[in-house]
Design a protein around this motif. Structure first.
Motif, PDB file in Angstrom:
ATOM      1  N   UNK A 191     -13.621   9.473 -14.274  1.00 36.00           N
ATOM      2  CA  UNK A 191     -14.312   9.561 -15.548  1.00 36.00           C
ATOM      3  C   UNK A 191     -15.135   8.110 -15.952  1.00 36.00           C
ATOM      4  N   UNK A 192     -14.466   7.061 -15.501  1.00 40.24           N
ATOM      5  CA  UNK A 192     -14.712   5.694 -15.747  1.00 40.24           C
ATOM      6  C   UNK A 192     -16.141   5.478 -14.823  1.00 40.24           C
ATOM      7  N   UNK A 193     -16.107   5.892 -13.834  1.00 34.37           N
ATOM      8  CA  UNK A 193     -17.142   6.009 -12.788  1.00 34.37           C
ATOM      9  C   UNK A 193     -18.403   6.542 -13.407  1.00 34.37           C
ATOM     10  N   UNK A 194     -18.078   7.689 -13.653  1.00 34.99           N
ATOM     11  CA  UNK A 194     -19.520   8.411 -14.515  1.00 34.99           C
ATOM     12  C   UNK A 194     -19.888   7.893 -15.795  1.00 34.99           C
ATOM     13  N   UNK A 195     -18.955   7.326 -16.582  1.00 36.32           N
ATOM     14  CA  UNK A 195     -19.456   6.635 -17.823  1.00 36.32           C
ATOM     15  C   UNK A 195     -20.080   5.262 -17.311  1.00 36.32           C
ATOM     16  N   UNK A 196     -19.837   4.886 -16.213  1.00 38.91           N
ATOM     17  CA  UNK A 196     -20.646   3.707 -15.780  1.00 38.91           C
ATOM     18  C   UNK A 196     -21.986   3.914 -15.346  1.00 38.91           C
ATOM     19  N   UNK A 197     -22.025   5.150 -14.779  1.00 36.11           N
ATOM     20  CA  UNK A 197     -23.228   5.598 -14.183  1.00 36.11           C
ATOM     21  C   UNK A 197     -24.085   5.930 -15.293  1.00 36.11           C
ATOM     22  N   UNK A 198     -23.842   6.435 -16.462  1.00 33.01           N
ATOM     23  CA  UNK A 198     -24.686   6.588 -17.684  1.00 33.01           C
ATOM     24  C   UNK A 198     -25.030   5.347 -18.309  1.00 33.01           C
ATOM     25  N   UNK A 199     -23.977   4.185 -18.200  1.00 32.37           N
ATOM     26  CA  UNK A 199     -24.644   3.139 -18.712  1.00 32.37           C
ATOM     27  C   UNK A 199     -25.486   2.270 -18.013  1.00 32.37           C
ATOM     28  N   UNK A 200     -25.660   2.542 -16.582  1.00 30.22           N
ATOM     29  CA  UNK A 200     -26.924   2.217 -15.720  1.00 30.22           C
ATOM     30  C   UNK A 200     -27.992   2.945 -15.795  1.00 30.22           C
ATOM     31  N   UNK A 201     -27.938   4.153 -16.648  1.00 28.80           N
ATOM     32  CA  UNK A 201     -29.200   4.853 -17.083  1.00 28.80           C
ATOM     33  C   UNK A 201     -29.547   5.825 -15.836  1.00 28.80           C
ATOM     34  N   UNK A 202     -28.516   6.257 -15.128  1.00 35.73           N
ATOM     35  CA  UNK A 202     -28.701   7.165 -13.914  1.00 35.73           C
ATOM     36  C   UNK A 202     -28.337   8.469 -14.405  1.00 35.73           C
ATOM     37  N   UNK A 203     -29.434   9.347 -14.091  1.00 31.91           N
ATOM     38  CA  UNK A 203     -29.313  10.674 -14.671  1.00 31.91           C
ATOM     39  C   UNK A 203     -29.028  11.777 -13.496  1.00 31.91           C
TER      40      UNK A 203
END
Length: 430
Positions: A147-159
């Motif tokens: 879940x942390x990995x996916x949250x970080x991906x969102x923070x990086x703007x990765x769609x």
């Protein structure tokens, strides 16, 4: 004699004139570098410092990243742990046996390993058990960490990125019946790579100094060798490999040369007889990217779009209306020509002034050229004139003028009547 000299000069001039286009053609051919053909199905080269995409092949196609996933895992681990921390193997971690340290050493639940050696095991040897060890240690549970990995991906703007495990394995040892796999694109993975590379701990581990190193496991040293076959070559200063059935052979590489830092990503290359295809792909796109030159995207004077402007009919009062005005660029705008930039490049006006009266007169404005992750200011013009605004409201202005004239005529008529009455009154008095 003069005639002969004149003929010589004329012949020389004609020769130069005829040969000049061919000379220009040769020069153009020498400077224009063709993008390389590679085996990988998707790839990208990005300037780490500017975010510009220099080379692209299907960079927005969603694929499996295999063990290049571990760049995100290692980044989160580096942000939450210190090198001297000690980690404890658990029964859950020891269920992971594919490409794992526990295949080489007799590891038991309760055995410990330092955070520094864990980082080496994950990024250099690509050990899957230690990737899960990282996840448990940071997240409490593997799922919390995912879940942390996916949250970080969102923070990086990765769609287009979604993780289901911390290792990149396409059959999850903790959930073997699941058909979900990690997914990303070459573009998204380049952004993850840059974030990881900007972490000093991660950058140090993948550097050429660790092409061969040791880790301490259960009280004895274990030698591990980098899976990056071009480490220290062609300007390569680090990278992360990945190989899985759906993913093919993948590689994220970091390059430093001529004062420029680049990240490369190649996804779904063939492993090949020697396992070098993905590295050959990488070398090709890195070399090309260091030599590539920008081309014209839009020429000065080109129309690049339009904008809806609002205005009040009588400038400071009246009903609010809209007018669509064309946007022109006033200078040449250059870019790295590739399929990603061709699809995503835009030039737009983002200024605060949207009042047509204030912009009338073809005033210069600042436009923004942008692609995902990169932008620059360029000079442009929004072409709207006072005449355009008058033409758009001509019937209203004519009607208003007519009303004003009628009012003035009425006022004059009334004044005249008053004056006539005054004169009559004076005559009676006398």
């Amino acid at each position: 004699m003069k005639v002969k000299n004149f003929l010589k000069t004329l012949a020389l001039t004609l020769s130069v004139s005829l040969l000049a286009p061919f000379a220009n053609m040769v020069s153009a051919q020498e400077t224009n570098i063709s993008a390389p053909e590679i085996i990988g199905e998707a790839a990208i080269t990005m300037d780490i410092n500017t975010g510009e995409v220099i080379y692209s092949k299907n960079a927005d196609v969603v694929l499996s990243p295999a063990s290049t996933t571990k760049l995100m895992t290692a980044l989160l681990f580096a942000e939450n742990k210190s090198k001297a921390d000690m980690l404890t193997f658990t029964d859950t971690v020891l269920k992971v046996t594919e490409t794992s340290l526990n295949n080489y050493k007799d590891i038991h639940a309760g055995d410990k390993i330092s955070a520094e050696d864990t980082m080496k095991a994950v990024l250099i040897f690509s050990a899957n058990d230690t990737a899960y060890l990282m996840a448990e240690t940071v997240g409490g549970t593997v799922q919390n960490f995912v879940n942390m990995m996916n949250e970080r991906a969102k923070e990086l703007g990765l769609k287009d990125t979604h993780f289901v495990n911390p290792s990149g394995l396409e059959i999850d040892p903790l959930n073997p019946s699941s058909t979900e796999i990690n997914q990303t694109t070459a573009y998204d993975l380049a952004k993850i790579g840059i974030a990881a590379f900007n972490n000093d701990w991660v950058k140090d581990i993948i550097s050429p100094k660790n092409i061969n190193t040791t880790i301490d496991l259960t009280g004895s040293p274990m030698t591990i060798e980098s899976r990056n076959k071009i480490l220290g070559q062609y300007g390569n200063i680090g990278g992360k490999t990945g190989t899985e059935e759906l993913a093919g052979h993948c590689f994220v590489g970091f390059f430093e040369k001529d004062g420029r830092d680049l990240v490369t990503v190649v996804l779904k290359s063939d492993y090949g007889a020697t396992g070098l295809n993905v590295f050959e792909d990488t070398e090709k796109i890195a070399t090309y990217s260091y030599n590539a030159e920008k081309e014209i995207y839009k020429n000065a004077g080109d129309e690049v779009g339009s904008i809806d402007l609002t205005y009040k009919t009588f400038r400071f009062f009246g009903s609010e209306k809209q007018i669509t005005a064309p946007i022109y660029v006033n200078e040449n705008v250059e870019y790295y020509k590739n399929d990603f930039n061709d699809k995503n490049a835009t030039i737009s006006y983002n200024g605060e002034i949207k009042d047509a009266w204030k912009l009338s007169g073809n005033k210069e404005v600042t436009l923004t050229y942008s692609t995902p992750g990169y932008s620059q200011d360029v000079v442009g013009t929004i072409k709207v004139s006072t005449i355009d605004l008058i033409k758009a409201n001509l019937p209203l202005y004519l009607l208003s003028l007519l009303i004003i004239i009628i009012i003035l005529v009425l006022i004059l008529f009334i004044v005249r009547l008053i004056n006539i009455r005054k004169r009559k009154s004076r005559r009676r008095y006398y």
